[in-house]
Motif scaffolding. Structure first.
Motif, mmCIF file in Angstrom:
data_model
loop_
_atom_site.group_PDB
_atom_site.id
_atom_site.type_symbol
_atom_site.label_atom_id
_atom_site.label_comp_id
_atom_site.label_asym_id
_atom_site.label_seq_id
_atom_site.Cartn_x
_atom_site.Cartn_y
_atom_site.Cartn_z
ATOM 1 N N ALA A 162 0.864 -1.179 0.000
ATOM 2 C CA ALA A 162 0.000 0.000 0.000
ATOM 3 C C ALA A 162 0.898 1.225 0.000
ATOM 4 C CB ALA A 162 -0.917 0.011 1.216
ATOM 5 N N THR A 163 0.500 2.227 -0.773
ATOM 6 C CA THR A 163 1.242 3.477 -0.851
ATOM 7 C C THR A 163 0.262 4.624 -0.649
ATOM 8 O OG1 THR A 163 2.781 2.489 -2.427
ATOM 9 C CG2 THR A 163 2.756 4.890 -2.300
ATOM 10 N N GLN A 164 0.676 5.613 0.144
ATOM 11 C CA GLN A 164 -0.213 6.729 0.420
ATOM 12 C C GLN A 164 0.594 7.987 0.708
ATOM 13 O OE1 GLN A 164 -3.492 5.813 2.971
ATOM 14 N NE2 GLN A 164 -3.663 7.897 3.725
ATOM 15 N N GLN A 165 0.064 9.124 0.281
ATOM 16 C CA GLN A 165 0.651 10.412 0.644
ATOM 17 C C GLN A 165 0.371 10.656 2.123
ATOM 18 O OE1 GLN A 165 2.662 10.857 -2.221
ATOM 19 N NE2 GLN A 165 2.446 12.926 -1.437
ATOM 20 N N VAL A 166 1.351 11.197 2.840
ATOM 21 C CA VAL A 166 1.176 11.534 4.247
ATOM 22 C C VAL A 166 1.709 12.936 4.500
ATOM 23 C CG1 VAL A 166 1.235 9.163 5.113
ATOM 24 C CG2 VAL A 166 3.367 10.453 4.912
ATOM 25 N N SER A 167 1.154 13.573 5.507
ATOM 26 C CA SER A 167 1.611 14.874 5.973
ATOM 27 C C SER A 167 1.646 14.853 7.487
ATOM 28 C CB SER A 167 0.661 15.988 5.516
ATOM 29 O OG SER A 167 0.627 16.057 4.113
ATOM 30 N N THR A 168 2.515 15.684 8.052
ATOM 31 C CA THR A 168 2.677 15.691 9.510
ATOM 32 C C THR A 168 2.517 17.102 10.073
ATOM 33 O OG1 THR A 168 5.090 15.912 9.354
ATOM 34 C CG2 THR A 168 4.191 13.671 9.439
ATOM 35 N N SER A 169 1.490 17.805 9.624
ATOM 36 C CA SER A 169 1.224 19.144 10.142
ATOM 37 C C SER A 169 0.180 19.061 11.254
ATOM 38 C CB SER A 169 0.741 20.063 9.023
ATOM 39 O OG SER A 169 -0.566 19.702 8.627
ATOM 40 N N ALA A 170 -0.104 20.190 11.855
ATOM 41 C CA ALA A 170 -1.043 20.244 12.981
ATOM 42 C C ALA A 170 -2.450 19.782 12.600
ATOM 43 C CB ALA A 170 -1.097 21.660 13.541
ATOM 44 N N ASP A 171 -2.812 19.868 11.334
ATOM 45 C CA ASP A 171 -4.146 19.478 10.884
ATOM 46 C C ASP A 171 -4.231 18.047 10.386
ATOM 47 O OD1 ASP A 171 -5.104 22.058 11.418
ATOM 48 O OD2 ASP A 171 -4.508 22.760 9.436
ATOM 49 N N ASP A 172 -3.145 17.286 10.517
ATOM 50 C CA ASP A 172 -3.109 15.928 9.983
ATOM 51 C C ASP A 172 -3.359 14.877 11.067
ATOM 52 O OD1 ASP A 172 -2.542 16.476 7.232
ATOM 53 O OD2 ASP A 172 -0.566 17.142 7.896
ATOM 54 N N PRO A 173 -3.880 13.725 10.654
ATOM 55 C CA PRO A 173 -4.155 12.660 11.618
ATOM 56 C C PRO A 173 -2.870 12.035 12.174
ATOM 57 C CG PRO A 173 -4.550 11.889 9.393
ATOM 58 C CD PRO A 173 -4.242 13.342 9.287
ATOM 59 N N THR A 174 -2.977 11.573 13.404
ATOM 60 C CA THR A 174 -1.890 10.805 14.014
ATOM 61 C C THR A 174 -2.204 9.307 13.919
ATOM 62 O OG1 THR A 174 -2.885 10.978 16.209
ATOM 63 C CG2 THR A 174 -1.235 12.653 15.599
ATOM 64 N N CYS A 175 -3.327 8.992 13.321
ATOM 65 C CA CYS A 175 -3.792 7.612 13.174
ATOM 66 C C CYS A 175 -4.138 7.395 11.705
ATOM 67 C CB CYS A 175 -5.025 7.413 14.050
ATOM 68 S SG CYS A 175 -5.642 5.734 14.132
ATOM 69 N N LEU A 176 -3.497 6.408 11.090
ATOM 70 C CA LEU A 176 -3.711 6.147 9.668
ATOM 71 C C LEU A 176 -4.217 4.721 9.492
ATOM 72 C CD1 LEU A 176 -3.435 7.292 6.806
ATOM 73 C CD2 LEU A 176 -1.072 6.522 6.829
ATOM 74 N N THR A 177 -5.474 4.604 9.087
ATOM 75 C CA THR A 177 -6.111 3.288 8.962
ATOM 76 C C THR A 177 -6.669 3.067 7.552
ATOM 77 O OG1 THR A 177 -8.193 4.202 9.770
ATOM 78 C CG2 THR A 177 -6.724 3.204 11.407
ATOM 79 N N THR A 178 -6.091 3.748 6.569
ATOM 80 C CA THR A 178 -6.621 3.690 5.205
ATOM 81 C C THR A 178 -5.689 2.973 4.232
ATOM 82 O OG1 THR A 178 -5.678 5.883 4.840
ATOM 83 C CG2 THR A 178 -8.000 5.790 5.485
ATOM 84 N N MET A 179 -4.672 2.293 4.735
ATOM 85 C CA MET A 179 -3.701 1.646 3.846
ATOM 86 C C MET A 179 -4.044 0.158 3.678
ATOM 87 S SD MET A 179 -0.136 3.535 4.655
ATOM 88 C CE MET A 179 0.546 2.985 3.088
ATOM 89 N N ARG A 180 -4.843 -0.127 2.642
ATOM 90 C CA ARG A 180 -5.232 -1.501 2.362
ATOM 91 C C ARG A 180 -4.156 -2.181 1.533
ATOM 92 N NH1 ARG A 180 -10.902 -3.780 -0.102
ATOM 93 N NH2 ARG A 180 -10.506 -5.928 0.513
ATOM 94 N N LEU A 181 -3.667 -3.305 2.027
ATOM 95 C CA LEU A 181 -2.633 -4.069 1.320
ATOM 96 C C LEU A 181 -3.270 -4.881 0.209
ATOM 97 C CD1 LEU A 181 -0.721 -5.290 4.470
ATOM 98 C CD2 LEU A 181 -0.034 -3.447 2.939
#
Length: 182
Positions: A162-181
């Motif tokens: 699974a590949t996904q764009q991620v960001s680490t700003s104040a408005d971004d999630p700290t939990c990522l559950t959308t990466m389906r293998l």
């Protein structure tokens, strides 16, 4: 002598910055759960790896800049490092859940004890992380990334990639559950 001065200085800075909410209640909560003296990073890593906190009644939530712990009405707030972002990732194949701020005691991913090849590359092409990680009892792998970046997260296992764009700003999630293998 110098290390003692640095230790005292660090302790003063932690207290001044609101460590444990600066309250006797927060200090007692940390002491009761064996977390007294632990850094915010150590608390997050310890609680995210096991279900011990669930059985003990301790709840924790990770945001952009702090981890909030609660237990029977008591609360402790620990500031996270200014330059590090905690991203909890739960790769999945058949079932997932919605999540934004990672719950150290409530989130449960599907794939427990699985090995994953994890690679994070920022938008400039620099590799920030390239390691094999094993998911915790809660089905997550925890990633400490630089704050305020954007990039690509790629996770590979025997179940797929699974590949996904991620960001680490104040408005971004700290939990990522959308990466389906797949």
């Amino acid at each position: 002598m110098r290390s003692w001065v640095l230790s005292v200085s660090a302790a003063v800075l932690l207290l001044a910055s609101g460590c444990a909410g600066g309250s006797a209640e927060g200090e007692a909560l940390l002491r009761e759960h064996g977390l007294e003296g632990a850094s915010a990073e150590e608390v997050v890593e310890r609680l995210d790896r096991t279900h011990e906190d669930r059985a003990a009644g301790l709840a924790g939530s990770v945001t952009y800049d702090e981890v909030v712990l609660t237990d029977d009405g008591s609360e402790a707030v620990l500031p996270l490092p200014e330059d590090r972002f905690y991203l909890a990732v739960a790769p999945w194949t058949t079932t997932t859940h919605e999540c934004f701020h990672h719950s150290l005691s409530g989130c449960q991913g599907e794939l427990v004890g699985e090995e994953f090849d994890v690679r994070v590359t920022d938008d400039a092409g620099r590799v920030l992380l390239d390691r094999t990680l094993t998911s915790y009892e809660n089905g997550f792998v925890g990633l400490w990334l630089p704050k305020d970046i954007t990039g690509t997260l790629e996770i590979t296992s025997d179940a797929g990639t699974a590949t996904q764009q991620v960001s680490t700003s104040a408005d971004d999630p700290t939990c990522l559950t959308t990466m389906r293998l797949a």
